[in-house]
Scaffold this active site. Sequence first.
Site, PDB file in Angstrom:
ATOM      1  N   HIS A 153      -8.877  -8.033   3.729  1.00 52.22           N
ATOM      2  CA  HIS A 153      -8.343  -8.678   2.540  1.00 52.22           C
ATOM      3  C   HIS A 153      -8.423 -10.189   2.717  1.00 52.22           C
ATOM      4  CE1 HIS A 153      -6.428  -4.690   2.771  1.00 52.22           C
ATOM      5  NE2 HIS A 153      -6.452  -4.737   1.451  1.00 52.22           N
ATOM      6  N   GLU A 183     -11.549  -8.100  14.481  1.00 51.32           N
ATOM      7  CA  GLU A 183     -11.625  -6.642  14.489  1.00 51.32           C
ATOM      8  C   GLU A 183     -12.692  -6.123  15.445  1.00 51.32           C
ATOM      9  OE1 GLU A 183     -12.408  -3.432  11.004  1.00 51.32           O
ATOM     10  OE2 GLU A 183     -10.963  -5.004  10.544  1.00 51.32           O
ATOM     11  N   CYS A 233     -13.652  -4.054   7.142  1.00 53.98           N
ATOM     12  CA  CYS A 233     -13.172  -4.373   5.810  1.00 53.98           C
ATOM     13  C   CYS A 233     -11.881  -5.153   5.974  1.00 53.98           C
ATOM     14  CB  CYS A 233     -12.964  -3.121   4.958  1.00 53.98           C
ATOM     15  SG  CYS A 233     -11.864  -1.906   5.690  1.00 53.98           S
ATOM     16  N   TYR A 293     -13.255  -0.173  -6.566  1.00 52.11           N
ATOM     17  CA  TYR A 293     -13.026   1.271  -6.463  1.00 52.11           C
ATOM     18  C   TYR A 293     -11.531   1.573  -6.494  1.00 52.11           C
ATOM     19  CZ  TYR A 293     -11.330   0.972  -1.689  1.00 52.11           C
ATOM     20  OH  TYR A 293     -10.574   0.688  -0.585  1.00 52.11           O
ATOM     21  N   TRP A 301     -14.414   4.770  -0.105  1.00 52.09           N
ATOM     22  CA  TRP A 301     -15.144   3.554  -0.468  1.00 52.09           C
ATOM     23  C   TRP A 301     -16.522   3.528   0.187  1.00 52.09           C
ATOM     24  CZ3 TRP A 301     -10.683   3.572   2.413  1.00 52.09           C
ATOM     25  CH2 TRP A 301     -10.767   3.115   3.734  1.00 52.09           C
ATOM     26  N   GLU A 306      -5.580   3.344  -2.873  1.00 56.23           N
ATOM     27  CA  GLU A 306      -6.299   2.085  -2.647  1.00 56.23           C
ATOM     28  C   GLU A 306      -6.935   1.718  -3.974  1.00 56.23           C
ATOM     29  OE1 GLU A 306      -6.392  -0.326  -0.928  1.00 56.23           O
ATOM     30  OE2 GLU A 306      -6.465   0.037   1.212  1.00 56.23           O
ATOM     31  N   HIS A 351       0.842  -1.196   0.000  1.00 56.99           N
ATOM     32  CA  HIS A 351       0.000   0.000   0.000  1.00 56.99           C
ATOM     33  C   HIS A 351       0.879   1.249   0.000  1.00 56.99           C
ATOM     34  CE1 HIS A 351      -3.059  -2.972   1.019  1.00 56.99           C
ATOM     35  NE2 HIS A 351      -3.958  -2.067   0.690  1.00 56.99           N
ATOM     36  N   HIS A 392      -5.944  -5.265  -6.175  1.00 57.96           N
ATOM     37  CA  HIS A 392      -5.967  -6.454  -5.333  1.00 57.96           C
ATOM     38  C   HIS A 392      -7.355  -6.720  -4.765  1.00 57.96           C
ATOM     39  CE1 HIS A 392      -5.149  -3.117  -2.539  1.00 57.96           C
ATOM     40  NE2 HIS A 392      -5.731  -3.863  -1.610  1.00 57.96           N
ATOM     41  N   GLU A 449      -9.000  -1.576  -5.285  1.00 56.05           N
ATOM     42  CA  GLU A 449      -9.496  -2.868  -4.836  1.00 56.05           C
ATOM     43  C   GLU A 449     -10.736  -3.351  -5.581  1.00 56.05           C
ATOM     44  OE1 GLU A 449      -8.187  -2.641  -0.142  1.00 56.05           O
ATOM     45  OE2 GLU A 449     -10.241  -2.131  -0.658  1.00 56.05           O
TER      46      GLU A 449
END
Length: 193
Positions: free
Chosen positions: A71, A89, A69, A106, A162, A116, A27, A34, A118
């Site tokens: 990955h 989280e 959010c 986005y 986002w 970003e 990043h 990704h 993704e």
Amino acid sequence: MSVHTEEIVLLNAADEAIGTAPKLASHHRDTPYHLAFSCYVVAPDGRVLITRRALSKKTFPGVWTGSCCGHPAPGEGLRDAVLRRLGTELGLVADTLTPVLPRFRYRAVAEDGTLEYERCPVVRATVTDTTAKPEPDEVEDAEWWTWEECLALAGRPESSPWYRFQLAELEPLGAPMDWPDAGTEGLPPALAW
């Protein structure tokens, strides 16, 4: 898995996996395209858990956004990735998971120039137990908001890009408990349910 060893799945233009890379090191101002996901957690009364990203986050620190959010790890399905992140989280266990925007993607640039980029399917999670236990390294604050409050946040600069893009697609679908199941056909080839 620590944030320092976490890997992201890199994608080509057809949303097929083409490799992996370390999350933190990837990043920057030229972040590769990704795989990611966003999740909105909905309580029985229709309120949505809205979170503020930890101030220590490398990307978009301190912005308000959806519930969580993350990955998907290499080889991890969307369902397992969402359940993992909800637990680590927010300390939450989902009753149901529903794909609502499987085709969402986005591109956004932070104030510091970090990009970003993704493919980021959006999932609704419902919970019965609304007692969130935010992980301080990930979440600065977590609050249950009405849908009207969520819509208002999308018009404010302290929300994540986002989040604003997602709310533009979610608002026409009605209240969160009314969002239709979009199915899994629209998920990227690199991501199983």
